[in-house]
Design an enzyme around this catalytic site. Structure first.
Site, PDB file in Angstrom:
ATOM      1  CG  HIS A 206       4.052  -5.017  -3.592  1.00 11.10           C
ATOM      2  ND1 HIS A 206       3.525  -6.281  -3.651  1.00 11.10           N
ATOM      3  CD2 HIS A 206       5.391  -5.160  -3.542  1.00 11.10           C
ATOM      4  CE1 HIS A 206       4.526  -7.154  -3.628  1.00 11.10           C
ATOM      5  NE2 HIS A 206       5.672  -6.507  -3.561  1.00 11.10           N
TER       6      HIS A 206
HETATM    7  C1  UD1 Z   1      10.159  -4.955  -1.064  1.00 11.74           C
HETATM    8  C2  UD1 Z   1      10.891  -5.940  -1.991  1.00 11.74           C
HETATM    9  C3  UD1 Z   1       9.871  -6.740  -2.796  1.00 11.74           C
HETATM   10  C4  UD1 Z   1       8.845  -7.395  -1.894  1.00 11.74           C
HETATM   11  C5  UD1 Z   1       8.199  -6.322  -1.022  1.00 11.74           C
HETATM   12  C6  UD1 Z   1       7.192  -6.927  -0.083  1.00 11.74           C
HETATM   13  C7  UD1 Z   1      13.052  -5.127  -2.792  1.00 11.74           C
HETATM   14  C8  UD1 Z   1      13.791  -4.670  -3.991  1.00 11.74           C
HETATM   15  N1  UD1 Z   1      11.729  -5.231  -2.946  1.00 11.74           N
HETATM   16  O1  UD1 Z   1       9.480  -4.027  -1.921  1.00 11.74           O
HETATM   17  O2  UD1 Z   1      10.562  -7.751  -3.518  1.00 11.74           O
HETATM   18  O3  UD1 Z   1       7.869  -8.035  -2.678  1.00 11.74           O
HETATM   19  O4  UD1 Z   1       9.245  -5.668  -0.270  1.00 11.74           O
HETATM   20  O5  UD1 Z   1       6.531  -6.000   0.664  1.00 11.74           O
HETATM   21  O6  UD1 Z   1      13.653  -5.398  -1.778  1.00 11.74           O
HETATM   22  N2  UD1 Z   1       7.330   1.666   3.160  1.00 11.74           N
HETATM   23  C9  UD1 Z   1       6.631   2.061   4.266  1.00 11.74           C
HETATM   24  N3  UD1 Z   1       6.758   1.323   5.408  1.00 11.74           N
HETATM   25  C10 UD1 Z   1       7.575   0.249   5.485  1.00 11.74           C
HETATM   26  C11 UD1 Z   1       8.297  -0.136   4.330  1.00 11.74           C
HETATM   27  C12 UD1 Z   1       8.156   0.573   3.182  1.00 11.74           C
HETATM   28  O7  UD1 Z   1       5.890   3.028   4.244  1.00 11.74           O
HETATM   29  O8  UD1 Z   1       7.660  -0.374   6.554  1.00 11.74           O
HETATM   30  C13 UD1 Z   1       7.161   2.410   1.891  1.00 11.74           C
HETATM   31  C14 UD1 Z   1       8.158   3.475   1.654  1.00 11.74           C
HETATM   32  O9  UD1 Z   1       7.502   4.552   1.062  1.00 11.74           O
HETATM   33  C15 UD1 Z   1       9.108   2.881   0.643  1.00 11.74           C
HETATM   34  C16 UD1 Z   1       8.202   1.939  -0.133  1.00 11.74           C
HETATM   35  O10 UD1 Z   1       7.237   1.485   0.820  1.00 11.74           O
HETATM   36  O11 UD1 Z   1       9.717   3.833  -0.145  1.00 11.74           O
HETATM   37  C17 UD1 Z   1       8.895   0.767  -0.718  1.00 11.74           C
HETATM   38  O12 UD1 Z   1       9.596   0.000   0.260  1.00 11.74           O
HETATM   39  P1  UD1 Z   1      10.894  -0.867  -0.166  1.00 11.74           P
HETATM   40  O13 UD1 Z   1      11.379  -1.629   0.999  1.00 11.74           O
HETATM   41  O14 UD1 Z   1      11.880  -0.004  -0.892  1.00 11.74           O
HETATM   42  O15 UD1 Z   1      10.340  -1.852  -1.266  1.00 11.74           O
HETATM   43  P2  UD1 Z   1       8.960  -2.644  -1.371  1.00 11.74           P
HETATM   44  O16 UD1 Z   1       8.162  -2.024  -2.460  1.00 11.74           O
HETATM   45  O17 UD1 Z   1       8.325  -2.785  -0.032  1.00 11.74           O
END
Ligand code: UD1
Length: 366
Positions: A206
């Site tokens: 991811h």
């Molecule tokens: C975050 C952490 C990463 C960790 C990961 C675990 C940061 C910088 N990154 O990354 O270190 O390894 O979590 O999962 O904090 N989304 C959903 N549903 C959710 C959450 C996210 O659909 O409940 C999607 C959204 O499109 C979003 C993308 O996932 O834009 C990324 O989510 P985000 O929280 O920005 O970062 P992660 O890639 O999850």
């Protein structure tokens, strides 16, 4: 002592749960508040972990959600400030290296609220990773630094952190793993009916560096597709990765490359325990496979968890098709390496953390 714990994203939940549970054993000493930033909000990224890990319902959920780094960090800062002012904690405990960790730490620094960082001192030395920036800044601000391994202590000392602020307590995620291993084993009986494979490769990918570049992601998927003709591949897909895979518009995927929805903690742990090989870019999974003695390939150029390579079962691999296929084939044909557990990865980290807070109370009362 009033302690406010901050969680937001999936990897925070398994780190906070054992410490909250341990503090709850001393109701006379600790009053706890749980703040969820809402960085992760989908039920399969958040609620399932609260249920399985026995976390209490958050006292406050900021409901921040997804966005750019600056937007997300700013939203968490703006929304957490009134909560911190209102609850006036003696200590705020932050976990890991996600944006929620950094955002609330920054707010606390301006409000003169003391911060304790659990999983401090890890460094990949790669500042293109958002998590590395989160780690560096959080550790400079936090007053108490709880580290999982000696390399983390050395990193902090090198950055000028005073040694009396550092406590090497071990890996708190392993507390959760040790605690829930029997339940995961029970689950396995049902899971194996769904995936009746003799052996399989388990995959999680991811990181932006792997999924945000279409060429890199295509090479990873193509390598997994090829391997799956020999050994089935189970791939629970993070929402970010799912979006990118959909954008790629994949065709012709072998039926034994199984793209699954994100899994809960117990099911994923059960699948890890039984897998022939794990391919990941997660931080925590490098540690869990080391504890379980399961072979792990980490599709990254570096790791902030070098102990999993030096003592554990982890190895880095480049995210291109040829390297991935070669490394997976090699690992699948070798017996699992002997692993040694890093010191204090023993399931008793949370009591060591809470002991430090209890000692602060004793010192204050003397
Ligand atoms: C975050 C952490 C990463 C960790 C990961 C675990 C940061 C910088 N990154 O990354 O270190 O390894 O979590 O999962 O904090 N989304 C959903 N549903 C959710 C959450 C996210 O659909 O409940 C999607 C959204 O499109 C979003 C993308 O996932 O834009 C990324 O989510 P985000 O929280 O920005 O970062 P992660 O890639 O999850």
């Amino acid at each position: 002592m009033r302690v406010l714990h901050v969680v937001g994203a999936r990897p925070n939940f398994m780190k906070a749960a054992p410490i909250i549970r341990e503090m709850a054993l001393y109701p006379g000493e600790f009053q706890q508040i749980l703040l969820h930033t809402g960085q992760h909000y989908a039920p399969e990224m958040s609620k399932v972990f609260f249920d399985e890990l026995g976390l209490p319902k958050p006292d406050v959920n900021l409901g921040v959600g997804s966005g750019s780094h600056a937007w997300q960090t700013a939203q968490i800062m703006t929304h957490s400030e009134p909560v911190l002012l209102d609850s006036n904690p003696d200590w705020v405990v932050v976990y890991g290296d996600v944006n929620s960790t950094l955002a609330v730490t920054l707010v606390c620094s301006k409000l003169a609220i003391k911060v304790a960082h659990v999983e401090a001192g890890l460094r990949s030395f790669d500042r293109s990773m958002p998590e590395e920036i989160n780690r560096l800044v959080t550790d400079q601000i936090a007053e108490l630094l709880f580290t999982p391994s000696r390399d983390a202590d050395l990193n902090l000392v090198r950055e000028g952190v005073l040694e009396d602020r550092i406590h090497m307590v071990g890996n708190v995620m392993i507390d959760t793993l040790v605690d829930l291993l029997p339940k995961a084993q029970e689950k396995w009986i049902h899971i194996k009916e769904r995936y009746p494979f003799e052996r399989y490769v388990l995959v999680t990918i991811h990181r932006p560096s792997n999924v945000d570049h279409p060429d890199t992601l295509s090479q990873i998927i193509s390598a997994l597709n090829e391997i799956s003709y020999d050994v089935p591949v189970l791939f629970p897909v993070h929402p970010r990765t799912r979006t990118r895979i959909d954008e790629l518009g994949l065709r012709e995927i072998n039926e034994d490359l199984k793209l699954l929805d994100p899994l809960g903690y117990l099911e994923f742990l059960a699948l890890q325990m039984q897998s022939a090989l794990v391919l990941t870019d997660s931080g925590g999974i490098q540690e869990e496979t080391t504890y379980l003695g399961v072979q792990c390939l980490t599709a990254r150029a570096n790791t902030e968890r070098p102990v999993t390579i030096e003592l554990g079962t982890n190895q880095l691999v480049e995210s291109n098709k040829g390297s991935l296929i070669d490394a997976m084939n090699k690992k699948l044909s070798e017996p699992s390496p002997q692993r040694t557990l890093p010191p204090y990865w023993d399931g008793h980290t949370a009591p060591r953390v809470v002991e430090v807070f209890k000692q602060l109370l004793v010192d204050k009362n003397n």
